[in-house]
Motif scaffolding. Structure first.
Motif, PDB file in Angstrom:
ATOM      1  N   THR A  32     -78.491  45.574 -96.280  1.00 16.05           N
ATOM      2  CA  THR A  32     -79.016  43.715 -96.956  1.00 16.05           C
ATOM      3  C   THR A  32     -78.539  43.347 -98.551  1.00 16.05           C
ATOM      4  OG1 THR A  32     -80.427  42.057 -96.361  1.00 16.05           O
ATOM      5  CG2 THR A  32     -81.444  44.027 -97.054  1.00 16.05           C
ATOM      6  N   GLY A  33     -78.098  42.409 -98.554  1.00 13.43           N
ATOM      7  CA  GLY A  33     -78.306  42.192 -99.640  1.00 13.43           C
ATOM      8  C   GLY A  33     -79.229  41.397-100.333  1.00 13.43           C
ATOM      9  N   CYS A  34     -80.464  41.158 -99.503  1.00 17.83           N
ATOM     10  CA  CYS A  34     -81.959  41.002 -99.709  1.00 17.83           C
ATOM     11  C   CYS A  34     -82.543  41.129 -98.532  1.00 17.83           C
ATOM     12  CB  CYS A  34     -81.855  39.037-100.212  1.00 17.83           C
ATOM     13  SG  CYS A  34     -82.255  38.739 -98.425  1.00 17.83           S
ATOM     14  N   LEU A  35     -84.579  41.289 -99.670  1.00 13.50           N
ATOM     15  CA  LEU A  35     -85.352  41.163 -98.770  1.00 13.50           C
ATOM     16  C   LEU A  35     -86.279  40.075 -99.003  1.00 13.50           C
ATOM     17  CD1 LEU A  35     -86.648  44.584-100.912  1.00 13.50           C
ATOM     18  CD2 LEU A  35     -85.579  44.499 -98.295  1.00 13.50           C
ATOM     19  N   VAL A  36     -86.931  39.394 -98.341  1.00 15.04           N
ATOM     20  CA  VAL A  36     -87.850  38.589 -98.024  1.00 15.04           C
ATOM     21  C   VAL A  36     -88.996  39.171 -98.114  1.00 15.04           C
ATOM     22  CG1 VAL A  36     -89.408  37.236 -97.270  1.00 15.04           C
ATOM     23  CG2 VAL A  36     -86.778  37.362 -97.209  1.00 15.04           C
ATOM     24  N   VAL A  37     -90.192  39.112 -99.553  1.00 15.40           N
ATOM     25  CA  VAL A  37     -91.679  39.637-100.526  1.00 15.40           C
ATOM     26  C   VAL A  37     -92.270  38.745 -99.540  1.00 15.40           C
ATOM     27  CG1 VAL A  37     -92.860  40.154-102.396  1.00 15.40           C
ATOM     28  CG2 VAL A  37     -90.743  40.376-102.225  1.00 15.40           C
ATOM     29  N   VAL A  38     -93.052  39.481 -99.067  1.00 17.76           N
ATOM     30  CA  VAL A  38     -93.868  38.780 -98.746  1.00 17.76           C
ATOM     31  C   VAL A  38     -95.574  38.896 -98.642  1.00 17.76           C
ATOM     32  CG1 VAL A  38     -92.550  38.359 -95.977  1.00 17.76           C
ATOM     33  CG2 VAL A  38     -94.071  40.430 -96.398  1.00 17.76           C
ATOM     34  N   ILE A  93     -78.502  23.034 -94.873  1.00 18.12           N
ATOM     35  CA  ILE A  93     -77.190  22.817 -95.697  1.00 18.12           C
ATOM     36  C   ILE A  93     -77.670  22.393 -97.064  1.00 18.12           C
ATOM     37  CG2 ILE A  93     -75.148  22.281 -96.169  1.00 18.12           C
ATOM     38  CD1 ILE A  93     -74.844  22.825 -93.416  1.00 18.12           C
ATOM     39  N   ALA A  94     -78.616  20.888 -96.515  1.00 20.70           N
ATOM     40  CA  ALA A  94     -79.333  20.086 -97.858  1.00 20.70           C
ATOM     41  C   ALA A  94     -79.939  20.555 -98.950  1.00 20.70           C
ATOM     42  CB  ALA A  94     -80.178  18.744 -97.257  1.00 20.70           C
ATOM     43  N   ILE A  95     -81.456  21.659 -98.064  1.00 25.33           N
ATOM     44  CA  ILE A  95     -82.271  22.096 -98.927  1.00 25.33           C
ATOM     45  C   ILE A  95     -81.360  23.964 -99.892  1.00 25.33           C
ATOM     46  CG2 ILE A  95     -84.069  23.895 -98.674  1.00 25.33           C
ATOM     47  CD1 ILE A  95     -84.581  22.531 -95.636  1.00 25.33           C
ATOM     48  N   MET A  96     -79.983  23.944 -99.352  1.00 27.56           N
ATOM     49  CA  MET A  96     -79.822  24.850 -99.656  1.00 27.56           C
ATOM     50  C   MET A  96     -78.898  24.391-101.183  1.00 27.56           C
ATOM     51  SD  MET A  96     -77.753  27.420 -97.158  1.00 27.56           S
ATOM     52  CE  MET A  96     -78.650  28.886 -95.483  1.00 27.56           C
ATOM     53  N   HIS A  97     -78.046  22.928-101.029  1.00 27.72           N
ATOM     54  CA  HIS A  97     -77.156  22.685-101.770  1.00 27.72           C
ATOM     55  C   HIS A  97     -78.505  21.855-102.966  1.00 27.72           C
ATOM     56  CE1 HIS A  97     -75.454  19.184-103.295  1.00 27.72           C
ATOM     57  NE2 HIS A  97     -74.258  19.672-103.691  1.00 27.72           N
ATOM     58  N   ARG A 102     -78.806  30.238-102.016  1.00 30.38           N
ATOM     59  CA  ARG A 102     -77.955  30.986-100.173  1.00 30.38           C
ATOM     60  C   ARG A 102     -78.137  31.687 -98.702  1.00 30.38           C
ATOM     61  NH1 ARG A 102     -72.759  34.808-102.016  1.00 30.38           N
ATOM     62  NH2 ARG A 102     -72.734  34.080 -99.860  1.00 30.38           N
ATOM     63  N   ARG A 103     -80.047  31.658 -99.105  1.00 25.63           N
ATOM     64  CA  ARG A 103     -80.540  32.191 -98.046  1.00 25.63           C
ATOM     65  C   ARG A 103     -81.991  31.835 -98.352  1.00 25.63           C
ATOM     66  NH1 ARG A 103     -78.294  36.502-101.423  1.00 25.63           N
ATOM     67  NH2 ARG A 103     -76.940  37.808-100.475  1.00 25.63           N
ATOM     68  N   LEU A 104     -82.341  31.376 -96.862  1.00 25.66           N
ATOM     69  CA  LEU A 104     -83.313  30.564 -97.107  1.00 25.66           C
ATOM     70  C   LEU A 104     -84.518  31.631 -95.934  1.00 25.66           C
ATOM     71  CD1 LEU A 104     -82.362  27.040 -96.421  1.00 25.66           C
ATOM     72  CD2 LEU A 104     -83.944  27.905 -98.177  1.00 25.66           C
ATOM     73  N   PRO A 105     -85.463  32.038 -96.715  1.00 25.92           N
ATOM     74  CA  PRO A 105     -86.726  33.038 -94.919  1.00 25.92           C
ATOM     75  C   PRO A 105     -86.855  31.418 -94.385  1.00 25.92           C
ATOM     76  CG  PRO A 105     -87.209  33.510 -97.412  1.00 25.92           C
ATOM     77  CD  PRO A 105     -85.698  32.082 -97.557  1.00 25.92           C
ATOM     78  N   THR A 118     -78.619  32.330 -93.843  1.00 27.84           N
ATOM     79  CA  THR A 118     -78.078  32.829 -94.958  1.00 27.84           C
ATOM     80  C   THR A 118     -76.539  31.297 -95.007  1.00 27.84           C
ATOM     81  OG1 THR A 118     -76.291  34.384 -93.649  1.00 27.84           O
ATOM     82  CG2 THR A 118     -78.579  35.037 -95.064  1.00 27.84           C
ATOM     83  N   ALA A 119     -76.053  31.193 -95.929  1.00 21.97           N
ATOM     84  CA  ALA A 119     -75.253  29.778 -96.390  1.00 21.97           C
ATOM     85  C   ALA A 119     -73.792  30.581 -95.323  1.00 21.97           C
ATOM     86  CB  ALA A 119     -74.761  29.857 -98.062  1.00 21.97           C
ATOM     87  N   ASP A 120     -73.964  32.502 -94.907  1.00 23.09           N
ATOM     88  CA  ASP A 120     -72.415  32.701 -94.225  1.00 23.09           C
ATOM     89  C   ASP A 120     -72.390  32.078 -92.890  1.00 23.09           C
ATOM     90  OD1 ASP A 120     -71.787  33.770 -96.436  1.00 23.09           O
ATOM     91  OD2 ASP A 120     -72.157  35.422 -95.951  1.00 23.09           O
ATOM     92  N   ASP A 121     -73.812  32.119 -92.467  1.00 16.55           N
ATOM     93  CA  ASP A 121     -74.307  31.465 -91.033  1.00 16.55           C
ATOM     94  C   ASP A 121     -74.741  30.465 -91.142  1.00 16.55           C
ATOM     95  OD1 ASP A 121     -75.994  34.024 -90.252  1.00 16.55           O
ATOM     96  OD2 ASP A 121     -77.771  33.292 -91.565  1.00 16.55           O
ATOM     97  N   ALA A 122     -74.453  28.992 -91.923  1.00 18.26           N
ATOM     98  CA  ALA A 122     -74.576  27.610 -91.898  1.00 18.26           C
ATOM     99  C   ALA A 122     -73.713  27.914 -91.612  1.00 18.26           C
ATOM    100  CB  ALA A 122     -75.465  27.390 -93.185  1.00 18.26           C
ATOM    101  N   LEU A 123     -72.456  28.458 -91.821  1.00 16.24           N
ATOM    102  CA  LEU A 123     -70.864  28.708 -92.573  1.00 16.24           C
ATOM    103  C   LEU A 123     -70.400  28.913 -90.876  1.00 16.24           C
ATOM    104  CD1 LEU A 123     -67.700  27.416 -93.801  1.00 16.24           C
ATOM    105  CD2 LEU A 123     -67.763  29.593 -94.122  1.00 16.24           C
TER     106      LEU A 123
END
Length: 162
Positions: A32-38, A93-97, A102-105, A118-123
């Protein structure tokens, strides 16, 4: 389509005190390219930041930090930009923009981590919607048939009663 349906519930998480070396190991292990810190508690996990592979490379290359001793809290993006689980495709998409991420928990009603989109998921979701629209346009009867159907529906040829 809602954010929770577009993204995935499989999220790789870490704590703010784990080292960035551990972050790199987790990313490699889980591909994966990211980790969500919790912050975790008995109710669940609350996102407090996000660490990307780009964050790690910047830390190592530009700052020359000690990867074993540097905690994720020092390199994570915070405050973390999130979206609600019921956010629509247009909303996420509005939140990402608007935030440039590019990644939203994805969080639930209580603010607990429910997934990631992710942006890829949205695409992929946008592409699926466009495919559906394309199919509608291909199977729609030609205009001449619409006119004939409308005329027959009104009982006259021109629809004006004449």
């Amino acid at each position: 389509m809602r954010a929770i349906d577009i993204g995935t519930s499989r999220v790789i998480v870490a704590t703010p005190l784990q080292s960035i070396h551990e972050a790199a190991r987790l990313m490699q292990q889980h591909l994966t390219g990211c980790l969500v810190v919790v912050h975790a508690n008995e109710s669940g996990q609350t996102p407090v930041g996000i660490v990307t592979d780009r964050d790690l490379s910047r830390s190592w290359l530009s700052e020359g930090c000690d990867v074993q001793a540097t905690p994720m809290a020092s390199v994570m993006s915070q405050p973390v930009v999130v979206c609600r689980h019921d956010a629509t495709l247009a909303q996420l998409i509005a939140i990402m923009h608007g935030s440039g991420v590019r990644r939203l928990p994805v969080i639930d009603e209580e603010g607990l981590l429910a997934g990631i989109v992710t942006a890829d998921d949205a695409l992929v979701a946008v592409t699926a919607l466009l495919q559906q629209l394309t199919e509608v346009m291909l199977i729609e009867p030609p205009l001449e048939k619409h006119t004939a159907l409308a005329s027959n529906h009104h009982g006259t040829r021109d629809g004006n009663g004449e």
